[in-house]
Design a protein around this motif. Structure first.
Motif, mmCIF file in Angstrom:
data_model
loop_
_atom_site.group_PDB
_atom_site.id
_atom_site.type_symbol
_atom_site.label_atom_id
_atom_site.label_comp_id
_atom_site.label_asym_id
_atom_site.label_seq_id
_atom_site.Cartn_x
_atom_site.Cartn_y
_atom_site.Cartn_z
ATOM 1 N N GLY A 1 -15.017 28.272 82.813
ATOM 2 C CA GLY A 1 -15.166 29.586 82.200
ATOM 3 C C GLY A 1 -15.551 29.578 80.737
ATOM 4 N N LEU A 2 -15.628 28.415 80.120
ATOM 5 C CA LEU A 2 -16.019 28.329 78.718
ATOM 6 C C LEU A 2 -17.537 28.284 78.591
ATOM 7 N N ALA A 3 -18.046 28.917 77.546
ATOM 8 C CA ALA A 3 -19.488 28.907 77.298
ATOM 9 C C ALA A 3 -19.902 27.574 76.700
ATOM 10 N N GLU A 4 -21.070 27.096 77.114
ATOM 11 C CA GLU A 4 -21.608 25.860 76.555
ATOM 12 C C GLU A 4 -23.033 26.112 76.085
ATOM 13 N N ASP A 5 -23.304 25.762 74.844
ATOM 14 C CA ASP A 5 -24.640 25.862 74.274
ATOM 15 C C ASP A 5 -25.443 24.669 74.788
ATOM 16 N N LEU A 6 -26.528 24.934 75.484
ATOM 17 C CA LEU A 6 -27.305 23.842 76.070
ATOM 18 C C LEU A 6 -28.126 23.081 75.037
#
Length: 160
Positions: free
Chosen positions: A14-19
């Motif tokens: 559920g955590l956002a990850e910057d690609l």
């Protein structure tokens, strides 16, 4: 021109990850499902991850329930299945639609008309090979086994 590095995605936790964190790395983006005839490809994807991770390669898996309802579980169930059955170490992202208006921006970009492979995803385990600059350089349809991408990965990693 957009690249993989311009997007973010929700991880399976559920955590956002910057690609952008994958800048300088070769990436294989794949839509997955745990109840599909191609599900054993998880083993091949994990083999690629283990073989090439130290050289600058990552598999990014996006579970998808759009094809034959073959990924019905929630994130916790999907992560447990992948860990227990295939010992995956590569990044798992939250379940997504890969086609249509509900598809996240990353998947809209992967399949849109100004990319090298402008067509909708046809089934689970469609794979997109992305170079160190974040550009799509190859698309592999589901029947292609992960190990069949080795030559392309070696070339991009400059190991061949």
């Amino acid at each position: 021109m957009l690249t993989l590095h311009d997007f973010s995605a929700l991880r399976i936790d559920g955590l956002a990850e910057d690609l952008a964190r994958y800048r300088g790395r070769v990436v294989l983006v794949v839509n997955t499902a745990s109840a599909c005839g191609y599900t054993p490809q998880y083993a091949g994807l994990e083999a690629l991850q283990r073989r090439f991770c130290a050289a600058g390669f990552d598999v990014l898996a996006f579970p998808c329930n759009q094809f034959g309802a073959q990924e019905p579980g929630d994130g916790e169930a999907i992560a447990a299945f992948c860990r227990e059955r295939y010992e995956v170490s590569f990044r798992l992202f939250a379940k997504v639609d890969v086609n249509g208006p509900a598809a996240p921006p990353l998947w809209q970009w992967l399949t849109r008309s100004d990319t090298p492979y402008p067509q909708a995803v046809k089934w689970n385990f469609t794979k997109f090979l992305i170079d160190q600059q974040g550009r799509v350089v190859r698309r592999y349809e589901p029947a292609l086994q992960p190990e069949e991408a080795v030559e392309d990965i070696l070339r991009l990693l400059r190991l061949a």
